[in-house]
Design an enzyme around this catalytic site. Structure first.
Site, PDB file in Angstrom:
ATOM      1  N   ALA A  29       0.828  -1.212   0.000  1.00 53.91           N
ATOM      2  CA  ALA A  29       0.000   0.000   0.000  1.00 53.91           C
ATOM      3  C   ALA A  29       0.853   1.248   0.000  1.00 53.91           C
ATOM      4  O   ALA A  29       2.041   1.193   0.303  1.00 53.91           O
ATOM      5  CB  ALA A  29      -0.916   0.003   1.223  1.00 53.91           C
ATOM      6  N   ASN A  30       0.257   2.370  -0.371  1.00 54.44           N
ATOM      7  CA  ASN A  30       0.860   3.692  -0.158  1.00 54.44           C
ATOM      8  C   ASN A  30       0.317   4.236   1.154  1.00 54.44           C
ATOM      9  O   ASN A  30      -0.767   3.844   1.590  1.00 54.44           O
ATOM     10  CB  ASN A  30       0.442   4.650  -1.270  1.00 54.44           C
ATOM     11  CG  ASN A  30       1.151   4.386  -2.573  1.00 54.44           C
ATOM     12  OD1 ASN A  30       1.730   3.320  -2.787  1.00 54.44           O
ATOM     13  ND2 ASN A  30       1.102   5.358  -3.458  1.00 54.44           N
ATOM     14  N   ARG A  31       1.004   5.181   1.725  1.00 49.85           N
ATOM     15  CA  ARG A  31       0.509   5.850   2.918  1.00 49.85           C
ATOM     16  C   ARG A  31      -0.582   6.835   2.522  1.00 49.85           C
ATOM     17  O   ARG A  31      -0.373   7.653   1.635  1.00 49.85           O
ATOM     18  CB  ARG A  31       1.617   6.681   3.563  1.00 49.85           C
ATOM     19  CG  ARG A  31       2.664   5.902   4.230  1.00 49.85           C
ATOM     20  CD  ARG A  31       3.627   6.862   4.927  1.00 49.85           C
ATOM     21  NE  ARG A  31       4.855   6.161   5.238  1.00 49.85           N
ATOM     22  CZ  ARG A  31       5.009   5.357   6.276  1.00 49.85           C
ATOM     23  NH1 ARG A  31       3.987   5.156   7.104  1.00 49.85           N
ATOM     24  NH2 ARG A  31       6.148   4.755   6.497  1.00 49.85           N
TER      25      ARG A  31
END
Ligand code: C5P
Length: 221
Positions: A29-31
């Site tokens: 995931a991305n933040r």
């Protein structure tokens, strides 16, 4: 002025990260907290727009007065966005993972102590903003975000073209800015007319100012 300038307009907003499964218990995931995207959905609704918010996994509540669709993966987010077309406005705020695991495992991958881990084969995810920006049912106003740490304006200008966007909201997400996951944001809005530099302000205020700018766009074109 008119308190509901976007009455009768349909808007689609994406928010949050996407989670790309590696196996049933792990993901890439991305933040992203979803705070900015959710605030924009709420601000557009406050100006009268009928808003569909397509949200990745977040821990914040659904905004009131907005139809919220929850998704996990980028492909699901793309499908939900396309299903919400036609629309007048698209604001793509989600931090979509650029890659997903080519074939995620159906069972938890077992750790073999002392052995090299299995490599992850990644494939590119669909670019949702670009898909919407070049779609036959392209909304009249397409707005993207650009989270950059360098050459913020130059990269945003390029993004207007490649993504088929009318507006790019650029922020510097270098760690020292504290923007990521924080309550405040400091943005520049890049369009073909030029660059608006907005002072540092709460994410809710950025959302209201952006919704007002979008309303002005419809009032004047
Ligand atoms: O290319 P980059 O990820 O920097 O572009 C950011 C913009 O594109 C954001 O508006 C983001 O929501 C959108 N985007 C998307 N789908 C992707 C990647 C980015 O909609 N796969």
């Amino acid at each position: 002025g008119n308190p509901k300038p976007l009455l009768g307009r349909k808007a689609i907003v994406t928010s949050g990260p996407t989670h790309e499964p590696i196996d049933p218990v792990r993901y890439i995931a991305n933040r992203s907290s979803g705070k900015q995207g959710h605030a924009i959905a709420a601000a557009l609704a406050a100006l009268g727009a009928e808003v569909t918010l397509v949200s990745g996994p977040v821990t914040i509540p659904d905004p009131l007065g907005v139809r919220t669709i929850h998704v996990e993966r980028a492909e699901e987010m793309r499908d939900a966005v396309l299903a919400a077309l036609p629309a007048d406005i698209a604001v793509m705020v989600a931090a979509v993972a650029d890659w997903r695991v080519a074939s995620s495992a159906g069972e938890k991958i077992k750790k073999q102590p002392g052995e090299a881990p299995a490599p992850l084969h990644l494939v590119e995810n669909p670019d949702i903003l670009k898909t919407v920006g070049h779609h036959a049912m392209r909304p009249k106003l397409v707005c993207g975000f650009a989270a950059e740490t360098q050459s913020v304006i130059e990269n945003a200008r390029k993004k207007l073209e490649t993504k088929g966007a009318d507006m790019i909201v650029a922020n510097d997400v270098s760690a020292e800015t504290g923007i990521m996951g924080g309550e405040r944001n400091s943005v520049r809005v890049i369009s073909r007319d030029g660059v608006d530099v907005w002072p540092d302000m709460p994410k809710g205020d950025v959302a209201e100012k952006l919704a007002e700018k979008i309303a002005t766009y419809f009032a004047t074109s």
